[in-house]
Design a protein around this motif. Structure first.
Motif, PDB file in Angstrom:
ATOM      1  N   PRO A   1       0.808  -1.238   0.000  1.00  0.00           N
ATOM      2  CA  PRO A   1       0.000   0.000   0.000  1.00  0.00           C
ATOM      3  C   PRO A   1       0.835   1.280   0.000  1.00  0.00           C
ATOM      4  O   PRO A   1       0.367   2.317  -0.490  1.00  0.00           O
ATOM      5  N   LYS A   2       2.079   1.231   0.501  1.00  0.00           N
ATOM      6  CA  LYS A   2       2.930   2.422   0.544  1.00  0.00           C
ATOM      7  C   LYS A   2       4.120   2.320  -0.412  1.00  0.00           C
ATOM      8  O   LYS A   2       4.504   3.313  -1.035  1.00  0.00           O
ATOM      9  N   LEU A   3       4.704   1.122  -0.524  1.00  0.00           N
ATOM     10  CA  LEU A   3       5.919   0.958  -1.318  1.00  0.00           C
ATOM     11  C   LEU A   3       5.654   0.646  -2.785  1.00  0.00           C
ATOM     12  O   LEU A   3       6.580   0.647  -3.593  1.00  0.00           O
ATOM     13  N   GLY A   4       4.406   0.369  -3.127  1.00  0.00           N
ATOM     14  CA  GLY A   4       4.093   0.003  -4.507  1.00  0.00           C
ATOM     15  C   GLY A   4       4.412  -1.460  -4.777  1.00  0.00           C
ATOM     16  O   GLY A   4       4.316  -2.306  -3.889  1.00  0.00           O
ATOM     17  N   ILE A   5       4.829  -1.773  -6.021  1.00  0.00           N
ATOM     18  CA  ILE A   5       5.147  -3.151  -6.390  1.00  0.00           C
ATOM     19  C   ILE A   5       6.485  -3.545  -5.780  1.00  0.00           C
ATOM     20  O   ILE A   5       7.519  -2.950  -6.072  1.00  0.00           O
ATOM     21  N   VAL A   6       6.455  -4.572  -4.926  1.00  0.00           N
ATOM     22  CA  VAL A   6       7.665  -5.058  -4.254  1.00  0.00           C
ATOM     23  C   VAL A   6       8.081  -6.374  -4.918  1.00  0.00           C
ATOM     24  O   VAL A   6       7.286  -7.309  -4.985  1.00  0.00           O
ATOM     25  N   PRO A   7       9.342  -6.463  -5.435  1.00  0.00           N
ATOM     26  CA  PRO A   7       9.790  -7.710  -6.077  1.00  0.00           C
ATOM     27  C   PRO A   7       9.980  -8.814  -5.050  1.00  0.00           C
ATOM     28  O   PRO A   7      10.187  -8.546  -3.858  1.00  0.00           O
ATOM     29  N   PRO A   8       9.958 -10.068  -5.490  1.00  0.00           N
ATOM     30  CA  PRO A   8       9.983 -11.205  -4.547  1.00  0.00           C
ATOM     31  C   PRO A   8      11.259 -11.303  -3.724  1.00  0.00           C
ATOM     32  O   PRO A   8      11.218 -11.795  -2.596  1.00  0.00           O
ATOM     33  N   ASP A   9      12.410 -10.868  -4.279  1.00  0.00           N
ATOM     34  CA  ASP A   9      13.641 -11.020  -3.514  1.00  0.00           C
ATOM     35  C   ASP A   9      13.670 -10.157  -2.257  1.00  0.00           C
ATOM     36  O   ASP A   9      14.509 -10.364  -1.376  1.00  0.00           O
ATOM     37  N   GLN A  10      12.731  -9.213  -2.144  1.00  0.00           N
ATOM     38  CA  GLN A  10      12.685  -8.356  -0.968  1.00  0.00           C
ATOM     39  C   GLN A  10      11.730  -8.866   0.111  1.00  0.00           C
ATOM     40  O   GLN A  10      11.802  -8.414   1.253  1.00  0.00           O
ATOM     41  N   PHE A  11      10.825  -9.771  -0.268  1.00  0.00           N
ATOM     42  CA  PHE A  11       9.909 -10.255   0.772  1.00  0.00           C
ATOM     43  C   PHE A  11       9.847 -11.776   0.911  1.00  0.00           C
ATOM     44  O   PHE A  11       9.429 -12.284   1.961  1.00  0.00           O
ATOM     45  N   ILE A  12      10.259 -12.520  -0.106  1.00  0.00           N
ATOM     46  CA  ILE A  12      10.227 -13.984  -0.012  1.00  0.00           C
ATOM     47  C   ILE A  12      11.140 -14.497   1.106  1.00  0.00           C
ATOM     48  O   ILE A  12      10.732 -15.361   1.896  1.00  0.00           O
ATOM     49  N   PRO A  13      12.395 -14.001   1.243  1.00  0.00           N
ATOM     50  CA  PRO A  13      13.228 -14.473   2.358  1.00  0.00           C
ATOM     51  C   PRO A  13      12.584 -14.234   3.718  1.00  0.00           C
ATOM     52  O   PRO A  13      12.690 -15.071   4.619  1.00  0.00           O
ATOM     53  N   ILE A  14      11.914 -13.079   3.863  1.00  0.00           N
ATOM     54  CA  ILE A  14      11.228 -12.791   5.128  1.00  0.00           C
ATOM     55  C   ILE A  14      10.068 -13.760   5.328  1.00  0.00           C
ATOM     56  O   ILE A  14       9.853 -14.283   6.430  1.00  0.00           O
ATOM     57  N   ALA A  15       9.316 -14.006   4.240  1.00  0.00           N
ATOM     58  CA  ALA A  15       8.177 -14.933   4.319  1.00  0.00           C
ATOM     59  C   ALA A  15       8.642 -16.327   4.731  1.00  0.00           C
ATOM     60  O   ALA A  15       7.955 -17.025   5.485  1.00  0.00           O
ATOM     61  N   GLU A  16       9.819 -16.738   4.251  1.00  0.00           N
ATOM     62  CA  GLU A  16      10.354 -18.048   4.623  1.00  0.00           C
ATOM     63  C   GLU A  16      10.707 -18.089   6.111  1.00  0.00           C
ATOM     64  O   GLU A  16      10.443 -19.082   6.794  1.00  0.00           O
ATOM     65  N   GLU A  17      11.291 -17.009   6.600  1.00  0.00           N
ATOM     66  CA  GLU A  17      11.720 -16.978   7.993  1.00  0.00           C
ATOM     67  C   GLU A  17      10.553 -16.939   8.972  1.00  0.00           C
ATOM     68  O   GLU A  17      10.617 -17.527  10.055  1.00  0.00           O
ATOM     69  N   ILE A  18       9.451 -16.268   8.593  1.00  0.00           N
ATOM     70  CA  ILE A  18       8.332 -16.113   9.530  1.00  0.00           C
ATOM     71  C   ILE A  18       7.222 -17.133   9.284  1.00  0.00           C
ATOM     72  O   ILE A  18       6.160 -17.062   9.899  1.00  0.00           O
ATOM     73  N   GLY A  19       7.485 -18.089   8.366  1.00  0.00           N
ATOM     74  CA  GLY A  19       6.532 -19.186   8.185  1.00  0.00           C
ATOM     75  C   GLY A  19       5.350 -18.888   7.291  1.00  0.00           C
ATOM     76  O   GLY A  19       4.352 -19.615   7.328  1.00  0.00           O
ATOM     77  N   LEU A  20       5.420 -17.848   6.457  1.00  0.00           N
ATOM     78  CA  LEU A  20       4.313 -17.522   5.552  1.00  0.00           C
ATOM     79  C   LEU A  20       4.489 -18.129   4.163  1.00  0.00           C
ATOM     80  O   LEU A  20       3.551 -18.110   3.367  1.00  0.00           O
ATOM     81  N   ILE A  21       5.663 -18.647   3.883  1.00  0.00           N
ATOM     82  CA  ILE A  21       5.973 -19.053   2.516  1.00  0.00           C
ATOM     83  C   ILE A  21       5.076 -20.184   2.028  1.00  0.00           C
ATOM     84  O   ILE A  21       4.750 -20.265   0.837  1.00  0.00           O
ATOM     85  N   GLU A  22       4.658 -21.059   2.922  1.00  0.00           N
ATOM     86  CA  GLU A  22       3.802 -22.177   2.493  1.00  0.00           C
ATOM     87  C   GLU A  22       2.443 -21.674   2.021  1.00  0.00           C
ATOM     88  O   GLU A  22       1.957 -22.078   0.962  1.00  0.00           O
ATOM     89  N   ASP A  23       1.840 -20.771   2.795  1.00  0.00           N
ATOM     90  CA  ASP A  23       0.546 -20.216   2.383  1.00  0.00           C
ATOM     91  C   ASP A  23       0.666 -19.411   1.097  1.00  0.00           C
ATOM     92  O   ASP A  23      -0.203 -19.475   0.222  1.00  0.00           O
ATOM     93  N   ILE A  24       1.761 -18.664   0.967  1.00  0.00           N
ATOM     94  CA  ILE A  24       1.970 -17.880  -0.256  1.00  0.00           C
ATOM     95  C   ILE A  24       2.157 -18.820  -1.450  1.00  0.00           C
ATOM     96  O   ILE A  24       1.612 -18.588  -2.536  1.00  0.00           O
ATOM     97  N   GLY A  25       2.914 -19.911  -1.261  1.00  0.00           N
ATOM     98  CA  GLY A  25       3.130 -20.864  -2.341  1.00  0.00           C
ATOM     99  C   GLY A  25       1.841 -21.507  -2.815  1.00  0.00           C
ATOM    100  O   GLY A  25       1.622 -21.675  -4.023  1.00  0.00           O
ATOM    101  N   LEU A  26       0.969 -21.858  -1.881  1.00  0.00           N
ATOM    102  CA  LEU A  26      -0.312 -22.455  -2.264  1.00  0.00           C
ATOM    103  C   LEU A  26      -1.201 -21.430  -2.971  1.00  0.00           C
ATOM    104  O   LEU A  26      -1.945 -21.769  -3.893  1.00  0.00           O
ATOM    105  N   TRP A  27      -1.113 -20.162  -2.537  1.00  0.00           N
ATOM    106  CA  TRP A  27      -1.869 -19.104  -3.222  1.00  0.00           C
ATOM    107  C   TRP A  27      -1.400 -18.955  -4.666  1.00  0.00           C
ATOM    108  O   TRP A  27      -2.227 -18.804  -5.588  1.00  0.00           O
TER     109      TRP A  27
END
Length: 658
Positions: free
Chosen positions: A445-471
């Motif tokens: 909502p503030k940063l616009g389009i964020v590429p995956p290399d900036q949020f996928i590593p975080i998603a992996e660390e906090i356990g969101l990557i599985e839900d994102i992968g299924l989405w």
């Protein structure tokens, strides 16, 4: 009354019959038909066999010998037909046909034997060579007369002759044997072959052995180069992350057993992205190599330098006597960049940031030591260029901005802030679209389009990557359905699978459920799995891939060549496609080192019957080289960047889809 006898009653019909069969009054067959009308069809068949095959006189040696003890010529056989009865003519006809079939079979065998690109040979029951084909001369430089009559093991390495003879004996027992064997060239060189020994049977008895030897020199060379890729960075030649982790694990164990200390240093070149953006990746790579030389020159032989990723490097410092010795090393590394790096007459001023962790105080295993050194590096970079920090407890609290990003990320899925972009995959030979890769983007909502290399590593660390992968998988399935409803030709879609998602026990069950719920043919779903993901547990990964294949899903190995390559499992891994990492394509030219690596990968894939996809193709030169090397599919900016679905639909409307 047979057909021919019936013709006797109608002279006009008889003349037509003779004309149709090319029978003139001076033809011997005309005489035979008048004498033996009841043998009409048999005599006509025999005439055809004789006219077609008697030019090969040796075919009839057996026929004549069996009747009169000596071969018959063409006229003698024709004369014979005038005096024999129906049964004799039929027997002669069968013998002629049998002889002709045997001759044809021998001719076919000879054509295959002599025309084969592989070394072929035959052995008698004692194991001596009866014949060799021209490929033996071409590949091993022996002439036929040098080999025929000698033992079949005469061009086998001394150490393998006994084992080779055992395979021969089993072939004589009726078993087909296939095995790897080095054959000796006439010049003494040892060449790798895959040899197959096949029993030769005649009338139910084994009378010898036929051998086929496939030269695997090129395949072995390709495998050797790929094996080096497994533990070394292609551009700098340094150990890569895989070798670094393996070495650190060993040295930690050694330090623990001997009560020693060691340090892990993460080194990052400050603002190196600006150099790549300014002068391009090629010049950037040359500068990076020179920077590596500066770092390497400040290290001792016992200190291991590796390229971790990009412009980030890692160092293991074993046998530490005091913390002060590490401080001296860090200061030497900083001073290494006091003078600018000069390339093509231009000066480039570089600095480095470093993060340091110690065994055993900051971690007792390689994973913790690397993680804490990375945190220390992150804190150092936050403080500015040309700084270093030791890891300290509480440093995680320094990641306040990242914590805020994590909070937004946790709510992004519920707020429907993710979107898929699509990048086409194009058949290099036909220039047709054969698929696409679905790539996730975050509409922050503030940063616009964020590429995956900036949020996928975080998603992996906090356990969101599985839900994102299924989405991503469900969204890709729905998009395939929408394209079919719009009348587009079905397009396979590749989706990336994270390691955390892949290793889940119910992963395959989730994939099957989503595909069934969305009503999509599974053959249009391609799962992309990275090498590092599969190597954590090769046996489990292979079983999982086989389960995916049974569903009907296609499987690709992504980012191949980035440092985790393992040929030992690739040969048995049931993947469909191998994707060559963009790092080898970026600087691909006809005379570059990357060219040899890419050719080796493609050659290896051809040997394993794998389809190859080159990522990061940006220029016509790269595309032409890949086409010459035999690569199947290209993906990259040359054709299109990853684009929203509307733009991708416009692209496939303008380009043919296969």
């Amino acid at each position: 009354m047979n057909t021919f006898q019936h013709l006797y009653t109608n002279f006009d019909a008889f003349k037509r019959f003779l004309a149709e069969h090319g029978i003139g009054r001076d033809n011997w067959l005309f005489i035979q038909l008048l004498r033996h009308p009841e043998l009409s069809q048999t005599i006509i068949d025999l005439q055809r066999e004789i006219d077609a095959y008697l030019p090969h006189a040796h075919v009839f040696e057996g026929v004549g010998a069996s009747w009169f003890g000596s071969p018959l010529d063409k006229n003698e056989i024709r004369m014979l037909v005038t005096v024999v009865d129906d049964a004799a003519v039929s027997k002669l006809l069968n013998q002629v046909k049998t002889a002709r079939r045997e001759h044809e079979l021998a001719a076919r065998y000879e054509a295959v034997f002599n025309g084969s690109p592989n070394c072929s040979f035959s052995l008698d029951e004692s194991g001596r060579l009866l014949s060799v084909n021209p490929a033996v001369t071409e590949q091993l430089d022996y002439k036929e007369k040098e080999l025929v009559g000698r033992p079949g093991t005469c061009f086998v390495e001394d150490a393998r002759r006994a084992a080779c003879h055992r395979h021969f004996l089993r072939a004589l027992d009726g078993q087909t044997r296939t095995f790897d064997l080095n054959l000796v060239h006439k010049n003494g060189a040892s060449l790798p072959f895959k040899v197959t020994l096949i029993p030769i049977r005649l009338d139910g008895r084994i009378i010898g052995v036929h051998g086929i030897a496939v030269n695997r020199t090129e395949q072995k060379q390709a495998e050797s180069m790929i094996e080096r890729l497994a533990y070394h960075d292609a551009m700098t030649g340094l150990p890569n992350r895989a070798l670094f982790e393996k070495s650190l694990n060993y040295l930690v164990g050694h330090a623990e057993r001997n009560g020693e200390r060691l340090a892990v240093i993460f080194v990052d070149i400050d603002r190196f992205k600006n150099i790549n953006d300014t002068v391009g990746h090629f010049v950037g790579d040359q500068i990076l190599k020179l920077a590596v030389e500066r770092i390497q020159s400040r290290l001792l032989a016992s200190q291991l330098l590796a390229r971790f990723e990009g412009d980030k490097f890692s160092i293991i410092v074993p046998h530490i006597k005091s913390k002060r010795s590490v401080v001296h090393l860090v200061e030497r590394l900083q001073r290494a960049f006091d003078d600018p790096i000069v390339y093509n007459g231009a000066e480039y001023f570089l600095t480095v940031c470093m993060g340091i962790s110690f065994f055993p105080t900051d971690g007792k295993n390689e994973e913790t030591l690397m993680k804490n050194a990375d945190i220390a590096l992150y804190v150092a970079k936050m403080q500015g260029d040309n700084t270093f920090r030791y890891y300290e407890e509480g440093m995680k609290e320094k990641f306040s901005g990242r914590i805020e990003l994590e909070g937004h990320l946790r709510r992004a899925l519920a707020k429907d802030e993710f979107v898929l972009y699509y990048q086409p995959q194009v058949d290099i030979r036909t220039e047709t679209v054969v698929g696409c890769e679905a790539l996730i983007r975050w509409r922050h909502p503030k940063l616009g389009i964020v590429p995956p290399d900036q949020f996928i590593p975080i998603a992996e660390e906090i356990g969101l990557i599985e839900d994102i992968g299924l989405w991503v998988l469900r969204s890709a399935c729905r998009q395939i359905k929408r394209w079919q409803e719009k009348g587009f030709k079905p397009i396979p879609v590749s989706v990336n699978v994270s390691m955390n998602q892949f290793i889940k026990k119910d992963f395959v069950k989730q994939v099957r459920r989503i595909i069934q719920q969305e009503g999509v043919d599974p053959k249009y779903i391609h799962m992309e799995i990275t090498e590092s993901t599969t190597l954590h547990d090769i046996q489990y990964s292979n079983a999982l891939v086989n389960e995916l294949k049974r569903i009907g899903v296609r499987v690709s190995l992504d980012d191949f060549g980035t440092g985790y390559s393992a040929l030992s499992y690739l040969k048995d891994f049931s993947i469909d496609t191998l994707k060559i990492d963009r790092s080898f394509i970026r600087n691909l030219t006809a005379d570059s080192r990357d060219s040899a690596i890419v050719q080796a990968i493609i050659t290896m894939c051809q040997g394993l019957s794998l389809k190859t996809v080159a990522e990061g193709v940006e220029t016509a030169e790269q595309l032409h080289l890949l086409r010459d090397y035999g690569c199947h599919v290209a993906q990259g900016f040359y054709y299109s960047r990853p684009v929203p679905v509307e733009d991708f639909e416009s692209f496939i409307k303008k380009n043919k889809v296969s």
